[in-house]
Enzyme design. Structure first.
Site, PDB file in Angstrom:
ATOM      1  N   ASP A  23      17.137   1.102  -0.892  1.00 31.72           N
ATOM      2  CA  ASP A  23      16.485   1.130   0.427  1.00 31.72           C
ATOM      3  C   ASP A  23      17.505   1.587   1.477  1.00 31.72           C
ATOM      4  O   ASP A  23      18.457   0.874   1.793  1.00 31.72           O
ATOM      5  CB  ASP A  23      15.960  -0.266   0.774  1.00 31.72           C
ATOM      6  CG  ASP A  23      15.132  -0.234   2.052  1.00 31.72           C
ATOM      7  OD1 ASP A  23      13.948  -0.568   1.991  1.00 31.72           O
ATOM      8  OD2 ASP A  23      15.677   0.167   3.097  1.00 31.72           O
ATOM      9  N   THR A  72       0.819  -1.222   0.000  1.00 37.58           N
ATOM     10  CA  THR A  72       0.000   0.000   0.000  1.00 37.58           C
ATOM     11  C   THR A  72       0.851   1.270   0.000  1.00 37.58           C
ATOM     12  O   THR A  72       0.343   2.360  -0.278  1.00 37.58           O
ATOM     13  CB  THR A  72      -0.888   0.054   1.256  1.00 37.58           C
ATOM     14  OG1 THR A  72      -0.024   0.148   2.403  1.00 37.58           O
ATOM     15  CG2 THR A  72      -1.777  -1.164   1.374  1.00 37.58           C
ATOM     16  N   ASP A  85      18.062  -0.715   4.621  1.00 37.74           N
ATOM     17  CA  ASP A  85      18.826  -1.927   4.306  1.00 37.74           C
ATOM     18  C   ASP A  85      20.292  -1.597   4.050  1.00 37.74           C
ATOM     19  O   ASP A  85      21.180  -2.359   4.433  1.00 37.74           O
ATOM     20  CB  ASP A  85      18.233  -2.617   3.062  1.00 37.74           C
ATOM     21  CG  ASP A  85      16.947  -3.363   3.400  1.00 37.74           C
ATOM     22  OD1 ASP A  85      16.727  -3.681   4.585  1.00 37.74           O
ATOM     23  OD2 ASP A  85      16.158  -3.608   2.467  1.00 37.74           O
TER      24      ASP A  85
HETATM   25  O1  LIG Z   1       7.998   8.736   2.016  1.00 34.18           O
HETATM   26  P1  LIG Z   1       7.568   7.304   2.133  1.00 34.18           P
HETATM   27  O2  LIG Z   1       6.878   6.791   0.908  1.00 34.18           O
HETATM   28  O3  LIG Z   1       6.785   7.032   3.384  1.00 34.18           O
HETATM   29  O4  LIG Z   1       8.896   6.422   2.184  1.00 34.18           O
HETATM   30  C1  LIG Z   1       9.992   6.759   2.961  1.00 34.18           C
HETATM   31  C2  LIG Z   1      10.149   5.800   4.102  1.00 34.18           C
HETATM   32  O5  LIG Z   1      10.518   4.502   3.620  1.00 34.18           O
HETATM   33  C3  LIG Z   1      11.740   4.100   4.249  1.00 34.18           C
HETATM   34  O6  LIG Z   1      11.508   3.381   5.398  1.00 34.18           O
HETATM   35  P2  LIG Z   1      11.161   1.807   5.382  1.00 34.18           P
HETATM   36  O7  LIG Z   1       9.703   1.570   5.361  1.00 34.18           O
HETATM   37  O8  LIG Z   1      11.976   1.150   4.331  1.00 34.18           O
HETATM   38  O9  LIG Z   1      11.649   1.365   6.827  1.00 34.18           O
HETATM   39  P3  LIG Z   1      13.149   1.138   7.355  1.00 34.18           P
HETATM   40  O10 LIG Z   1      13.723   2.485   7.622  1.00 34.18           O
HETATM   41  O11 LIG Z   1      12.944   0.333   8.590  1.00 34.18           O
HETATM   42  O12 LIG Z   1      13.918   0.403   6.297  1.00 34.18           O
HETATM   43  C4  LIG Z   1      12.411   5.428   4.540  1.00 34.18           C
HETATM   44  O13 LIG Z   1      13.441   5.330   5.494  1.00 34.18           O
HETATM   45  C5  LIG Z   1      11.255   6.281   4.986  1.00 34.18           C
HETATM   46  O14 LIG Z   1      10.912   6.124   6.346  1.00 34.18           O
HETATM   47  O1  LIG Z   2      13.755   5.059  -2.547  1.00 29.53           O
HETATM   48  C1  LIG Z   2      13.326   4.795  -1.411  1.00 29.53           C
HETATM   49  C2  LIG Z   2      11.981   5.000  -1.047  1.00 29.53           C
HETATM   50  C3  LIG Z   2      11.597   4.696   0.223  1.00 29.53           C
HETATM   51  N1  LIG Z   2      12.505   4.233   1.092  1.00 29.53           N
HETATM   52  C4  LIG Z   2      13.796   4.012   0.768  1.00 29.53           C
HETATM   53  O2  LIG Z   2      14.599   3.575   1.606  1.00 29.53           O
HETATM   54  N2  LIG Z   2      14.178   4.310  -0.497  1.00 29.53           N
HETATM   55 MG   LIG Z   3      13.711   0.517   4.442  1.00 24.14          MG
END
Ligand SMILES: O=P(O)(O)OC[C@H]1O[C@H](OP(=O)(O)OP(=O)(O)O)[C@H](O)[C@@H]1O
Ligand SMILES: O=c1cc[nH]c(=O)[nH]1
Ligand SMILES: [Mg+2]
Length: 209
Positions: free
Chosen positions: A200, A108, A203
């Site tokens: 990511d 989503t 990661d």
């Molecule tokens: O602007 P958005 O569309 O919300 O996406 C950005 C988010 O996605 C990633 O987190 P992720 O869900 O990968 O979690 P993580 O930091 O635990 O890897 C990133 O660090 C942000 O928090």
């Molecule tokens: O490009 C992206 C988008 C969301 N979260 C990430 O870590 N990378």
């Molecule tokens: Mg992430």
């Protein structure tokens, strides 16, 4: 109205150029995100208020400046925002640190909350929210709404890479919040990843993929 500021400093741009590369290791990625956050903290704190105070040097009395505004807090969005905390604290060591846990549902693309622990006096503080990536803007929007629910009024958002879609959504949802961006990218792909981006961020910081 909040400011939207894209960093122009050459050292920030150079370091972002390295973290984008596929071959950059987790160790190097983590170190560079920390350094970028440190430089961004320098830029984002330019507006802090000062007052004059009189002090004694070993030679004479003189007037110096000291910070006069609210106390500060850094609030990373877990996980990836953690990578920016140490760099921020290098520049503002007296800041307290809160944590907001959100992950983006891969289907989503909506943020899912799993943790929130903020300084007890957070509503009296000026808060710098950190997350390397501003993609759709959903996570930043939700984190800032959580802070506002707790009564926080002065909020800044700091990210290393932003998509135009996320900047638009965040500034619409929270027009009072300053947004500091390391680099503004082109667009989001069909999976909600920033293009050209860096993959990511969580990661890459923690070596989980
Ligand atoms: O602007 P958005 O569309 O919300 O996406 C950005 C988010 O996605 C990633 O987190 P992720 O869900 O990968 O979690 P993580 O930091 O635990 O890897 C990133 O660090 C942000 O928090
Ligand atoms: O490009 C992206 C988008 C969301 N979260 C990430 O870590 N990378
Ligand atoms: Mg992430």
């Amino acid at each position: 109205m909040g400011k939207i500021m894209v960093m122009e400093h050459p050292l920030i741009q150079h370091k972002i150029g390295i973290i984008r590369r596929t071959e950059t290791s987790s160790k190097e990625f983590r170190e560079l995100v920390g350094e970028i956050a440190m430089f961004m903290a320098y830029e984002a704190t330019r507006g802090l208020k000062l007052r004059d105070i009189e002090i004694d040097t070993p030679i004479t009395k003189t007037t110096v400046k000291e910070l006069a505004g609210k106390k500060l807090a850094v609030v990373p969005i877990l996980r990836a925002g953690l990578g920016m905390v140490e760099g921020m604290l290098t520049m503002i060591p007296a800041a307290k640190v809160g944590h907001i846990g959100l992950y983006r549902d891969p289907e989503t693309l909506k943020p899912v909350e799993y943790y929130c622990k903020l300084p007890a006096d957070c509503e009296e503080r000026e808060v710098f929210v950190t997350d390397p990536m501003l993609a759709t803007g959903g996570s930043a929007e939700a984190a800032i709404a959580m802070l506002k629910e707790k009564g926080v009024k002065n909020i800044h958002f700091m990210c290393v890479i932003a998509a135009p879609e996320g900047v638009k959504a965040l500034s619409k949802a929270h027009p009072d919040v300053d947004i500091y961006i390391g680099a503004l990218d082109e667009h989001l792909n069909d999976h909600g990843y920033i293009v050209p981006g860096l993959g990511d961020a969580g990661d890459r910081i923690f070596g989980t993929k």
